[in-house]
Design an enzyme around this catalytic site. Structure first.
Site, short mmCIF file in Angstrom:
data_model
loop_
_atom_site.label_atom_id
_atom_site.label_comp_id
_atom_site.label_asym_id
_atom_site.label_seq_id
_atom_site.Cartn_x
_atom_site.Cartn_y
_atom_site.Cartn_z
N ASP A 10 1.00 -1.33 0.07
CA ASP A 10 0.17 -0.12 0.07
C ASP A 10 0.87 1.24 0.13
O ASP A 10 1.93 0.81 0.27
CB ASP A 10 -0.97 -0.14 1.13
CG ASP A 10 -1.98 1.27 1.37
OD1 ASP A 10 -2.41 1.52 0.33
OD2 ASP A 10 -1.88 1.89 2.26
N SER A 11 0.33 2.32 -0.15
CA SER A 11 1.05 3.76 -0.16
C SER A 11 1.54 3.98 1.29
O SER A 11 2.30 4.90 1.60
CB SER A 11 0.20 4.70 -0.52
OG SER A 11 -0.99 4.87 0.06
N GLY A 43 -2.80 8.89 -3.62
CA GLY A 43 -4.23 9.45 -4.03
C GLY A 43 -4.35 11.04 -4.92
O GLY A 43 -5.16 11.16 -5.50
N CYS A 73 -4.12 -1.13 -2.16
CA CYS A 73 -4.25 0.08 -2.16
C CYS A 73 -5.35 0.26 -3.57
O CYS A 73 -4.96 0.06 -4.55
CB CYS A 73 -2.90 0.85 -2.58
SG CYS A 73 -2.96 2.52 -3.09
N GLU A 152 -4.45 8.68 9.49
CA GLU A 152 -2.75 8.51 10.06
C GLU A 152 -2.46 9.01 11.53
O GLU A 152 -1.80 8.83 12.23
CB GLU A 152 -2.20 8.92 8.86
CG GLU A 152 -2.35 8.03 7.60
CD GLU A 152 -1.03 8.13 6.65
OE1 GLU A 152 -0.62 9.21 6.72
OE2 GLU A 152 -0.83 7.28 5.81
N CYS A 184 -10.82 3.28 -0.20
CA CYS A 184 -9.67 3.42 0.06
C CYS A 184 -9.32 2.55 1.28
O CYS A 184 -10.14 2.52 2.11
CB CYS A 184 -9.60 4.92 0.21
SG CYS A 184 -7.78 5.39 0.94
N THR A 185 -8.23 1.86 1.12
CA THR A 185 -7.99 0.91 2.28
C THR A 185 -7.72 1.62 3.68
O THR A 185 -7.67 1.21 4.79
CB THR A 185 -6.76 0.10 1.99
OG1 THR A 185 -5.60 0.99 1.43
CG2 THR A 185 -7.14 -0.82 0.91
N HIS A 186 -7.47 3.16 3.66
CA HIS A 186 -7.50 3.86 4.95
C HIS A 186 -8.74 3.86 5.51
O HIS A 186 -8.78 4.06 6.73
CB HIS A 186 -6.99 5.32 4.63
CG HIS A 186 -5.36 5.16 4.56
ND1 HIS A 186 -4.64 4.65 3.52
CD2 HIS A 186 -4.49 5.94 5.42
CE1 HIS A 186 -3.43 5.30 3.63
NE2 HIS A 186 -3.26 5.94 4.77
#
Ligand code: DGL
Length: 266
Positions: A10-11, A43, A73, A152, A184-186
């Site tokens: 992922d990023s 993104g 991601c 984050e 979005c995986t976040h």
């Protein structure tokens, strides 16, 4: 049987939400994770840059002898998956198709919302896959770039996150969507806050679980599953490990430490 690890990238930390599902669905597999924390976010970048970064991420994972790669991601999945599949001689799995198919299954009124990064929304990848599965489904997409730093920063349950979610989601709720893809995986890190805004009548799709099931099926069908591989999972990042270690404990309910590497070498 294939005892090599599964590679996941992922990023940054978002892919840990996918990693959690992979660990649940395939507890016998060893995982090598790479989070490109030096270059996050992807993104806000263009397709070429996202693809160049993604190729480096895959090359790094291949240097760890992985048997398959999960692009955890959505930004990389929606902009670079085809290129990665064509370029590398390893099975590569993205999150978009599993998420789109699940959303089409769940919607009752055929109105689906997608929340994702600007690059994912711009790619139109989710919309394309949803329409392929059911051309009658109406799609409402919204880029929610502020969700990534909020997750984050560990502000997932804050008033700021709630107000931000309300601002982003109200227009699609007014359109009547009954299903929203966390594209979005976040975003699963903000799930509680998003649920508060959308209410219990809107179904939230996290593509991670479906992605993990697809990978498991592929490994099974190709006789590539690991067996009781109790080797330690490995985590790598391209910049400072502090925030990574914190979110790792949050998303995986376990303490793992990441090792810093120089991704520009790959
Ligand atoms: N986790 C990434 C995704 O799923 C988003 C974060 C970023 O912008 O890099 O799209």
């Amino acid at each position: 049987m294939d005892k090599r690890p599964i590679g996941i990238f992922d990023s940054g930390v978002g892919g840990l939400t996918v990693t959690g599902q992979v660990m649940k669905v395939m507890p016998d597999e060893k995982i090598v994770y790479f989070g490109d924390t030096a270059r996050v976010p992807y993104g806000s970048k263009g397709k070429e840059t996202i693809t160049r970064f993604s190729c480096q991420d895959v090359r790094f994972l291949l240097s760890k002898d992985v048997k398959a790669v999960i692009v955890a991601c959505n930004t990389a999945s929606s902009n670079s998956l085809e290129h990665l599949k064509e370029t590398f001689d390893v099975p590569v799995f993205g999150t978009v198709i599993p998420g789109a198919v699940e959303a089409v299954k769940r919607t009752r009124n055929k109105k689906v919302g997608i929340i994702a990064t600007a690059a994912t929304v711009r790619s139109g990848a989710y919309e394309k896959e949803i329409k392929k599965a059911d051309p009658e489904v109406e799609v409402y997409a919204k880029a929610c770039p502020l969700f990534v730093p909020l997750a984050e920063e560990g502000w997932a349950d804050s008033e700021v996150a709630y107000l931000t979610a309300k601002e982003y989601l109200t227009p699609m709720l007014e359109e009547g969507v009954d299903t929203i893809i966390l594209g979005c995986t976040h975003y699963p890190l903000l799930r509680r806050c998003i649920e508060k805004v959308v209410g219990e009548n809107v179904s939230l799709v996290d593509p991670a679980y479906e992605t993990a099931l697809r990978v498991e099926k592929y490994l099974e069908e190709n006789d590539m599953k690991g067996e009781e591989n109790f080797a330690e999972h490995e985590f790598f990042v391209s910049d400072s490990t502090d925030m990574f270690d914190r979110i790792c404990s949050e998303a995986l309910k376990n303490k793992y430490s990441a090792t810093e590497i120089n991704i520009e070498k790959y």
